[in-house]
Every structure is written in C-alpha cells, then in structure tokens.
Scaffold this motif. Structure first.
Motif, PDB file in Angstrom:
ATOM      1  N   ILE A 192       6.144  -8.442 -10.269  1.00 52.60           N
ATOM      2  CA  ILE A 192       4.952  -7.677  -9.855  1.00 52.60           C
ATOM      3  C   ILE A 192       4.829  -6.433 -10.732  1.00 52.60           C
ATOM      4  CG2 ILE A 192       3.838  -6.442  -7.946  1.00 52.60           C
ATOM      5  CD1 ILE A 192       5.541  -8.264  -6.064  1.00 52.60           C
ATOM      6  N   LYS A 193       3.703  -6.300 -11.399  1.00 54.24           N
ATOM      7  CA  LYS A 193       3.477  -5.155 -12.283  1.00 54.24           C
ATOM      8  C   LYS A 193       3.237  -3.895 -11.463  1.00 54.24           C
ATOM      9  CE  LYS A 193       1.484  -8.046 -15.913  1.00 54.24           C
ATOM     10  NZ  LYS A 193       0.270  -8.339 -16.715  1.00 54.24           N
ATOM     11  N   GLU A 194       3.568  -2.760 -12.064  1.00 55.88           N
ATOM     12  CA  GLU A 194       3.457  -1.484 -11.353  1.00 55.88           C
ATOM     13  C   GLU A 194       2.052  -1.241 -10.830  1.00 55.88           C
ATOM     14  OE1 GLU A 194       4.363   3.273 -12.126  1.00 55.88           O
ATOM     15  OE2 GLU A 194       4.974   1.770 -13.618  1.00 55.88           O
ATOM     16  N   GLU A 195       1.053  -1.613 -11.630  1.00 56.61           N
ATOM     17  CA  GLU A 195      -0.336  -1.377 -11.214  1.00 56.61           C
ATOM     18  C   GLU A 195      -0.784  -2.321 -10.097  1.00 56.61           C
ATOM     19  OE1 GLU A 195      -0.544  -3.781 -15.149  1.00 56.61           O
ATOM     20  OE2 GLU A 195       0.671  -2.175 -14.257  1.00 56.61           O
ATOM     21  N   ASP A 196       0.010  -3.353  -9.832  1.00 55.77           N
ATOM     22  CA  ASP A 196      -0.349  -4.310  -8.787  1.00 55.77           C
ATOM     23  C   ASP A 196       0.406  -4.085  -7.473  1.00 55.77           C
ATOM     24  OD1 ASP A 196      -2.112  -5.647 -10.498  1.00 55.77           O
ATOM     25  OD2 ASP A 196      -0.508  -6.906 -11.306  1.00 55.77           O
ATOM     26  N   VAL A 197       1.275  -3.083  -7.455  1.00 53.30           N
ATOM     27  CA  VAL A 197       2.048  -2.797  -6.238  1.00 53.30           C
ATOM     28  C   VAL A 197       1.113  -2.368  -5.115  1.00 53.30           C
ATOM     29  CG1 VAL A 197       3.746  -1.250  -5.203  1.00 53.30           C
ATOM     30  CG2 VAL A 197       4.168  -2.236  -7.469  1.00 53.30           C
ATOM     31  N   LYS A 198       1.302  -2.943  -3.938  1.00 51.92           N
ATOM     32  CA  LYS A 198       0.447  -2.625  -2.789  1.00 51.92           C
ATOM     33  C   LYS A 198       1.174  -1.709  -1.815  1.00 51.92           C
ATOM     34  CE  LYS A 198      -2.320  -6.865  -2.832  1.00 51.92           C
ATOM     35  NZ  LYS A 198      -2.777  -8.041  -2.033  1.00 51.92           N
ATOM     36  N   SER A 199       0.393  -0.884  -1.135  1.00 53.58           N
ATOM     37  CA  SER A 199       0.937  -0.010  -0.098  1.00 53.58           C
ATOM     38  C   SER A 199       0.713  -0.655   1.265  1.00 53.58           C
ATOM     39  CB  SER A 199       0.281   1.371  -0.146  1.00 53.58           C
ATOM     40  OG  SER A 199      -1.118   1.269   0.089  1.00 53.58           O
ATOM     41  N   VAL A 200       1.683  -0.451   2.167  1.00 53.83           N
ATOM     42  CA  VAL A 200       1.667  -1.131   3.463  1.00 53.83           C
ATOM     43  C   VAL A 200       1.938  -0.147   4.593  1.00 53.83           C
ATOM     44  CG1 VAL A 200       2.964  -2.751   4.904  1.00 53.83           C
ATOM     45  CG2 VAL A 200       2.316  -3.403   2.591  1.00 53.83           C
ATOM     46  N   PHE A 201       1.213  -0.344   5.692  1.00 52.30           N
ATOM     47  CA  PHE A 201       1.555   0.326   6.944  1.00 52.30           C
ATOM     48  C   PHE A 201       2.030  -0.759   7.897  1.00 52.30           C
ATOM     49  CE2 PHE A 201       0.235   1.690  11.296  1.00 52.30           C
ATOM     50  CZ  PHE A 201       1.189   2.690  11.447  1.00 52.30           C
ATOM     51  N   PHE A 202       3.274  -0.639   8.365  1.00 48.89           N
ATOM     52  CA  PHE A 202       3.848  -1.620   9.281  1.00 48.89           C
ATOM     53  C   PHE A 202       3.701  -1.096  10.694  1.00 48.89           C
ATOM     54  CE2 PHE A 202       6.992  -4.051  11.558  1.00 48.89           C
ATOM     55  CZ  PHE A 202       6.996  -5.290  10.925  1.00 48.89           C
ATOM     56  N   GLU A 203       2.857  -1.772  11.484  1.00 47.41           N
ATOM     57  CA  GLU A 203       2.534  -1.304  12.834  1.00 47.41           C
ATOM     58  C   GLU A 203       3.391  -2.061  13.846  1.00 47.41           C
ATOM     59  OE1 GLU A 203      -1.588  -0.217  13.368  1.00 47.41           O
ATOM     60  OE2 GLU A 203      -1.588  -1.198  15.338  1.00 47.41           O
ATOM     61  N   VAL A 204       4.394  -1.372  14.380  1.00 44.98           N
ATOM     62  CA  VAL A 204       5.316  -2.000  15.324  1.00 44.98           C
ATOM     63  C   VAL A 204       4.614  -2.323  16.638  1.00 44.98           C
ATOM     64  CG1 VAL A 204       7.431  -1.664  16.670  1.00 44.98           C
ATOM     65  CG2 VAL A 204       7.330  -0.906  14.281  1.00 44.98           C
ATOM     66  N   ASP A 205       3.746  -1.429  17.086  1.00 40.97           N
ATOM     67  CA  ASP A 205       2.958  -1.675  18.296  1.00 40.97           C
ATOM     68  C   ASP A 205       1.670  -0.865  18.220  1.00 40.97           C
ATOM     69  OD1 ASP A 205       3.433   0.969  19.091  1.00 40.97           O
ATOM     70  OD2 ASP A 205       5.070   0.432  20.422  1.00 40.97           O
ATOM     71  N   PRO A 206       0.720  -1.097  19.158  1.00 36.33           N
ATOM     72  CA  PRO A 206      -0.585  -0.435  19.069  1.00 36.33           C
ATOM     73  C   PRO A 206      -0.536   1.082  19.232  1.00 36.33           C
ATOM     74  CG  PRO A 206      -0.692  -2.357  20.516  1.00 36.33           C
ATOM     75  CD  PRO A 206       0.749  -2.100  20.246  1.00 36.33           C
ATOM     76  N   THR A 207       0.612   1.623  19.669  1.00 37.40           N
ATOM     77  CA  THR A 207       0.721   3.082  19.789  1.00 37.40           C
ATOM     78  C   THR A 207       1.195   3.710  18.480  1.00 37.40           C
ATOM     79  OG1 THR A 207       3.001   3.016  20.621  1.00 37.40           O
ATOM     80  CG2 THR A 207       1.220   2.877  22.255  1.00 37.40           C
ATOM     81  N   LEU A 208       1.231   2.900  17.430  1.00 38.24           N
ATOM     82  CA  LEU A 208       1.495   3.341  16.055  1.00 38.24           C
ATOM     83  C   LEU A 208       2.920   3.797  15.796  1.00 38.24           C
ATOM     84  CD1 LEU A 208      -1.835   5.215  15.143  1.00 38.24           C
ATOM     85  CD2 LEU A 208      -1.273   2.776  15.012  1.00 38.24           C
ATOM     86  N   TYR A 209       3.873   3.124  16.435  1.00 35.83           N
ATOM     87  CA  TYR A 209       5.252   3.264  15.964  1.00 35.83           C
ATOM     88  C   TYR A 209       5.372   2.452  14.682  1.00 35.83           C
ATOM     89  CZ  TYR A 209       7.193   5.779  19.928  1.00 35.83           C
ATOM     90  OH  TYR A 209       7.488   6.752  20.852  1.00 35.83           O
ATOM     91  N   THR A 210       6.200   2.925  13.762  1.00 29.70           N
ATOM     92  CA  THR A 210       6.314   2.264  12.471  1.00 29.70           C
ATOM     93  C   THR A 210       7.735   2.388  11.939  1.00 29.70           C
ATOM     94  OG1 THR A 210       5.273   2.074  10.286  1.00 29.70           O
ATOM     95  CG2 THR A 210       5.648   4.304  11.129  1.00 29.70           C
TER      96      THR A 210
END
Length: 317
Positions: A192-210
């Motif tokens: 994966i090239k540096e310019e193609d790296v994606k950012s992610v938010f991992f939502e553990v539950d709907p109250t936004l624990y991560t």
C-alpha cells in the motif's frame, strides 16, 4: 479439585476399617496414570499474582471468558470443558455446555460442576474477586488469565493456559501459526503506497467508545497500514462526535452490528456527519465483533476482516 486433609483422613479411616487391601496397579492403570500426570504437578502464576499448583492434567474445566474458551478448544481440550460463560458463542459446541453466568458468575453452579480447574479472566476485575476467592476456599484451582492489551500478551495467554493444562506444545504451535498469519497480512500491507493509506475510526459501540494506542487493535491498524484516527488517545476512550468529525476518517468500522439494528444506517444518518469522508462515500462498514474483540485463536482472522473492509483491492481473497 484438591482433596482437603480432612477428606483424605476420612478416606484412609474407611479403608482401614474395612480391611481393604491395596490392589497392585495393572500395566494399563500405570500407563494411564503416567500419561495423565506427566509434567505435573505444575505451579502457574496467574495475572492476579497468585500461584496455582495444579496436580494433574485437568479433566473438568470451567472457563469464564470467551477468549479463554476459544483458546482451550484450540488446544484440543473441548471435551474437558464442563462450563462456560453466558457470553460464549464459539465454537458451536459451547451451546451444549453448562452456562455459569457473566462477569458476576454463579459460584454455586460452578462448584456443582466439580471442576478441577477454573480459568477466570483479568478483565472482570473487582466484579469477580469475591467469586474467585469463594471458589478457592472450596478447594478449586482458579487461574486468572491476563487481559491481553497487545498481541504479545495474547500469546502469553496461550502459553499460560497451555502450561496449566499440559498442552504447552500445542500452545507453542498455535502461537507460531498466529505469528505467521499476522506476518502474511503485514507483507500484503507493505504494497500500500503512502498516498493510498486510509484513516479509520473504529466504533466499539454507538456511544463512541473506540480503540486508542496501547491496544491490540491499534497494533492491527499499524500492521495493515491503516491510520487510526484516535491513536493519540490512550486505551479504550469514549470520544465526542465533534472529535470524530474533526478527524474526518475515510472509513468507519462498526463493532456492534450484531446487536444494534440498522447500525450502518444509524451512522450514515447522524446529524452533522454529512461531510465526514466515510459518510459521504458510504464507507461505514460492519465487522464481526467476535473475531475482532476476542484475543484468541481467531484474532488474525479478525485482523484480515478489518484489512479487507478498508482495502478490499489489496486483501481480497
């Protein structure tokens, strides 16, 4: 389960009173005894610092956490399990086992199952301390398995359970296989090239624990070349909607679709999230909570499912 001195004394008195003669062990009995006690007794130190002396290979095991259960099955000891937690779902065979409760487990139920080893879990914390003490006072060996915050600590869980159950060789093999699986994912991610790296938010539950730094999930993100938008947070924080919007993740992964109806739609229709890249591009994706949240034999599979969700072109089967 260890016999108390009182019980041993009573047994000896009964034998003496009946004039029982000790029967010479047959070759078959001797071989069985040797097989069952080879490598035992062992003294194993649990995550709570308590040393547990296990006299022989456990034949009746109760597990109090799904990750413990999956490890025990993976080590070939499914038949020895007589009780599991209410949260156990895998493998299918666990449905045939007695259920003993959740973090606040049913002490009386466990004692009735007559286990010679109970595998507790450090994640239960204070909720299980009283119950663990009661089980120990009843003469039952209780080993507290570490709560794995990292992949390396997960390997330690395998080794600890392997040592306690006489399956150290099997545990070593499983750890090697997991390491190979993670290495294969890392190798794929290297393309994966540096310019193609994606950012992610991992939502553990709907109250936004991560998941923040210092977690096995953050390790997985780094391994598969994903930018964790909450890597500046420690552990498992609860963040605000404003924080997620500001980070503007390319992908949002949901870990709770199995118990929240229309979880993806719930995120896509959140007020004020319209300009978040993941929402605009409909990159809100459910992942299997069991394989991504249990630090056991299926965690590499969970890592692969995350990788496929974020980079389907790279990690497609």
């Amino acid at each position: 389960m260890k016999k108390s001195w009182l019980a041993l004394g009573i047994s000896a008195a009964l034998l003496a009173g009946c004039g029982a003669e000790e029967e010479a062990p047959t070759k078959e009995n001797t071989e069985t005894k040797t097989e069952e006690t080879a490598g035992f007794p062992v003294i194993v130190t649990g995550a709570d610092g308590n040393e547990v002396e296990i006299e022989a290979a456990p034949k009746r095991i109760v597990t109090l956490a799904p990750s413990n259960t999956e490890i025990v099955y993976e080590l070939g000891l499914g038949e020895e399990i007589v009780g599991v937690s209410d949260n156990d779902t895998y493998p299918e065979d666990v449905q045939m086992k007695e259920k003993v409760g959740g973090m606040e487990f049913n002490v009386e139920k466990i004692i009735s199952l007559e286990p010679d080893l109970v595998l507790a879990h450090d994640s239960a914390g204070a909720a299980s301390e009283t119950g663990v003490q009661q089980l120990r006072e009843a003469g039952i060996d209780v080993l507290v398995i570490n709560n794995a915050d990292s992949i390396a600590e997960m390997y330690n869980s395998f080794e600890l359970i392997g040592e306690a159950t006489g399956t150290a060789a099997e545990a070593e093999t499983e750890v090697k296989e997991l390491k190979a699986d993670f290495a294969a994912l890392e190798e794929k991610a290297a393309s994966i090239k540096e310019e193609d790296v994606k950012s992610v938010f991992f939502e553990v539950d709907p109250t936004l624990y991560t998941a923040g730094k210092g977690t096995y999930l953050n390790e997985i993100f780094e391994l598969i070349n994903v930018e964790n938008t909450m890597a500046d947070q420690e552990g498992w924080p609860q963040v605000t909607e404003e924080a997620v919007i500001e980070k503007n993740p390319d992908v949002i992964l949901l870990n709770y679709g199995s118990y929240v109806e229309n979880a993806v739609d719930g995120v896509l229709t959140r007020e004020g999230w319209d300009n978040v890249n993941a929402v605009k591009n409909k990159e809100v994706i459910e992942v299997n909570a069991d394989i991504t949240s249990r630090t056991g034999p299926r965690l590499a599979e969970g890592a692969e499912s995350i990788a496929e969700a974020v980079y389907p072109d790279v990690f497609a089967q």
